[in-house]
Design a protein around this motif. Structure first.
Motif, PDB file in Angstrom:
ATOM      1  N   VAL A 100     -48.221  29.305  43.260  1.00 43.90           N
ATOM      2  CA  VAL A 100     -46.965  29.904  42.813  1.00 43.90           C
ATOM      3  C   VAL A 100     -45.921  29.622  43.886  1.00 43.90           C
ATOM      4  O   VAL A 100     -46.206  29.738  45.083  1.00 43.90           O
ATOM      5  N   PHE A 101     -44.748  29.229  43.462  1.00 50.26           N
ATOM      6  CA  PHE A 101     -43.640  28.927  44.366  1.00 50.26           C
ATOM      7  C   PHE A 101     -42.561  29.987  44.089  1.00 50.26           C
ATOM      8  O   PHE A 101     -42.002  30.028  42.983  1.00 50.26           O
ATOM      9  N   ALA A 102     -42.327  30.837  45.063  1.00 48.48           N
ATOM     10  CA  ALA A 102     -41.438  31.989  44.856  1.00 48.48           C
ATOM     11  C   ALA A 102     -39.990  31.605  45.152  1.00 48.48           C
ATOM     12  O   ALA A 102     -39.673  31.148  46.241  1.00 48.48           O
ATOM     13  N   LYS A 103     -39.128  31.805  44.151  1.00 49.64           N
ATOM     14  CA  LYS A 103     -37.705  31.509  44.305  1.00 49.64           C
ATOM     15  C   LYS A 103     -36.962  32.792  44.653  1.00 49.64           C
ATOM     16  O   LYS A 103     -37.351  33.873  44.198  1.00 49.64           O
ATOM     17  N   GLU A 117     -41.934  28.877  40.220  1.00 49.62           N
ATOM     18  CA  GLU A 117     -42.507  27.656  39.641  1.00 49.62           C
ATOM     19  C   GLU A 117     -44.005  27.760  39.859  1.00 49.62           C
ATOM     20  O   GLU A 117     -44.485  28.612  40.632  1.00 49.62           O
ATOM     21  N   GLN A 118     -44.753  26.885  39.252  1.00 52.85           N
ATOM     22  CA  GLN A 118     -46.203  26.984  39.299  1.00 52.85           C
ATOM     23  C   GLN A 118     -46.834  25.596  39.207  1.00 52.85           C
ATOM     24  O   GLN A 118     -46.250  24.664  38.650  1.00 52.85           O
ATOM     25  N   ALA A 119     -48.045  25.511  39.787  1.00 54.39           N
ATOM     26  CA  ALA A 119     -48.794  24.252  39.757  1.00 54.39           C
ATOM     27  C   ALA A 119     -50.274  24.580  39.858  1.00 54.39           C
ATOM     28  O   ALA A 119     -50.649  25.640  40.369  1.00 54.39           O
ATOM     29  N   LEU A 138     -46.200  29.743  47.909  1.00 53.12           N
ATOM     30  CA  LEU A 138     -45.374  28.972  48.842  1.00 53.12           C
ATOM     31  C   LEU A 138     -43.900  29.271  48.597  1.00 53.12           C
ATOM     32  O   LEU A 138     -43.513  29.745  47.523  1.00 53.12           O
ATOM     33  N   GLY A 139     -43.086  28.938  49.580  1.00 50.93           N
ATOM     34  CA  GLY A 139     -41.642  29.146  49.463  1.00 50.93           C
ATOM     35  C   GLY A 139     -40.980  28.073  48.631  1.00 50.93           C
ATOM     36  O   GLY A 139     -41.608  27.096  48.210  1.00 50.93           O
ATOM     37  N   HIS A 148     -31.244  15.071  40.351  1.00 52.89           N
ATOM     38  CA  HIS A 148     -32.098  15.020  39.150  1.00 52.89           C
ATOM     39  C   HIS A 148     -32.010  16.394  38.483  1.00 52.89           C
ATOM     40  O   HIS A 148     -31.907  17.410  39.199  1.00 52.89           O
ATOM     41  N   PRO A 149     -32.068  16.473  37.146  1.00 53.39           N
ATOM     42  CA  PRO A 149     -31.940  17.787  36.498  1.00 53.39           C
ATOM     43  C   PRO A 149     -33.028  18.780  36.879  1.00 53.39           C
ATOM     44  O   PRO A 149     -32.821  19.999  36.742  1.00 53.39           O
ATOM     45  N   THR A 150     -34.199  18.315  37.319  1.00 58.57           N
ATOM     46  CA  THR A 150     -35.260  19.241  37.745  1.00 58.57           C
ATOM     47  C   THR A 150     -35.783  18.831  39.135  1.00 58.57           C
ATOM     48  O   THR A 150     -36.990  18.730  39.334  1.00 58.57           O
ATOM     49  N   GLN A 151     -34.868  18.645  40.042  1.00 61.96           N
ATOM     50  CA  GLN A 151     -35.229  18.168  41.387  1.00 61.96           C
ATOM     51  C   GLN A 151     -35.999  19.224  42.173  1.00 61.96           C
ATOM     52  O   GLN A 151     -35.565  20.366  42.292  1.00 61.96           O
ATOM     53  N   LYS A 152     -37.149  18.842  42.717  1.00 64.37           N
ATOM     54  CA  LYS A 152     -37.982  19.774  43.483  1.00 64.37           C
ATOM     55  C   LYS A 152     -37.617  19.710  44.969  1.00 64.37           C
ATOM     56  O   LYS A 152     -37.253  18.668  45.487  1.00 64.37           O
ATOM     57  N   PRO A 153     -37.774  20.851  45.667  1.00 68.52           N
ATOM     58  CA  PRO A 153     -37.446  20.872  47.101  1.00 68.52           C
ATOM     59  C   PRO A 153     -38.536  20.215  47.954  1.00 68.52           C
ATOM     60  O   PRO A 153     -39.726  20.298  47.630  1.00 68.52           O
ATOM     61  N   LEU A 154     -38.121  19.616  49.047  1.00 67.69           N
ATOM     62  CA  LEU A 154     -39.063  18.855  49.882  1.00 67.69           C
ATOM     63  C   LEU A 154     -40.058  19.750  50.634  1.00 67.69           C
ATOM     64  O   LEU A 154     -41.203  19.363  50.831  1.00 67.69           O
TER      65      LEU A 154
END
Ligand SMILES: C[S@@+](CC[C@H](N)C(=O)[O-])C[C@H]1O[C@@H](n2cnc3c(N)ncnc32)[C@H](O)[C@@H]1O
Length: 213
Positions: A100-103, A117-119, A138-139, A148-154
């Motif tokens: 889980v990626f906490a926003k 987000e999730q993976a 994770l953060g 990109h319309p759904t660009q993920k953070p590095l």
């Protein structure tokens, strides 16, 4: 064919992966279309986001390319988990973790304020445990989706690459979009192979991986 290293291929990832040698990839980190018919406030969409016929063949090819004992991390759309789980299991992956990626902001609001987000963490056969396992929460950073319309953070991508691959390993992202996975891999001293269907995103990724975009 042995996969080229530090390359971004332009085209359909299923067709292109079919040309590559089995077991030739050390780690897969991918962010495929979520099957949600995404359209952002600027009207930007994501290719193949409204049909799922590519899911099973794409993950079957990823499984074939991954080395035995390798890991894959796949983002997915939470409301399409059944379709993704079917494709992962059908390919042969073992399900060994959920991330889980906490926003700190809501990407949408309806029945809930949607702030994660999730993976899934997937494995090919028996795998070795990382010496110091990552937390499964994770953060996240807001990229603003400028590239990109759904660009993920590095930052979280780099944490995953750092945990599940070694310097010099080949990291594959067959749905690479603007190349976020590839930039993170390169900065960590990994080799990368990206594939992207859309010419505009392929160009962005190609410039970005050399820090030109
Ligand atoms: C969710 S986006 C990835 C965004 C990426 N993580 C980033 O940070 O920019 C999925 C990408 O997969 C691409 N795509 C969809 N179907 C594809 C296919 N069959 N082969 C290769 N790329 C594909 C889309 O064009 C889109 O850029």
């Amino acid at each position: 064919m042995r996969p080229a290293r530090n390359t971004i291929l332009h085209g359909d990832c299923i067709t292109l992966m079919q040309c590559l040698q089995s077991g030739s990839v050390d780690f897969i980190l991918t962010d495929p279309p979520y099957l949600v018919n995404y359209r952002d406030r600027h009207g930007r969409t994501v290719a193949n986001d409204s049909k799922s016929d590519w899911l099973r063949p794409a993950f079957a090819e990823m499984y074939r390319l991954l080395k035995p004992g390798g890991f894959a991390v796949s983002f997915y759309g939470w409301n399409k988990v059944d379709a993704f789980m079917d494709a992962w299991r059908h390919a042969g992956f073992r399900i060994v973790g959920h991330l889980v990626f906490a926003k700190d902001y809501a990407s949408s609001k309806r029945f809930l304020r949607y702030t994660h987000e999730q993976a899934y963490l997937l494995a090919k056969g028996p795998v070795r445990e990382p010496r110091s396992p990552l937390r499964d929460v994770l953060g996240w950073d807001n990229t603003g989706n400028h590239l990109h319309p759904t660009q993920k953070p590095l930052r979280p991508l780099a944490e995953l690459i750092g945990s599940f691959s070694q310097p010099g390993d080949l990291v594959l992202d067959p749905f690479c979009g603007s190349g976020s996975t590839l930039v993170a891999a390169r900065r960590l001293g990994r080799d990368y192979l990206g594939i992207e269907l859309e010419a505009q995103h392929h160009l962005t990724a190609s410039l970005r991986v050399h820090e030109l975009a």
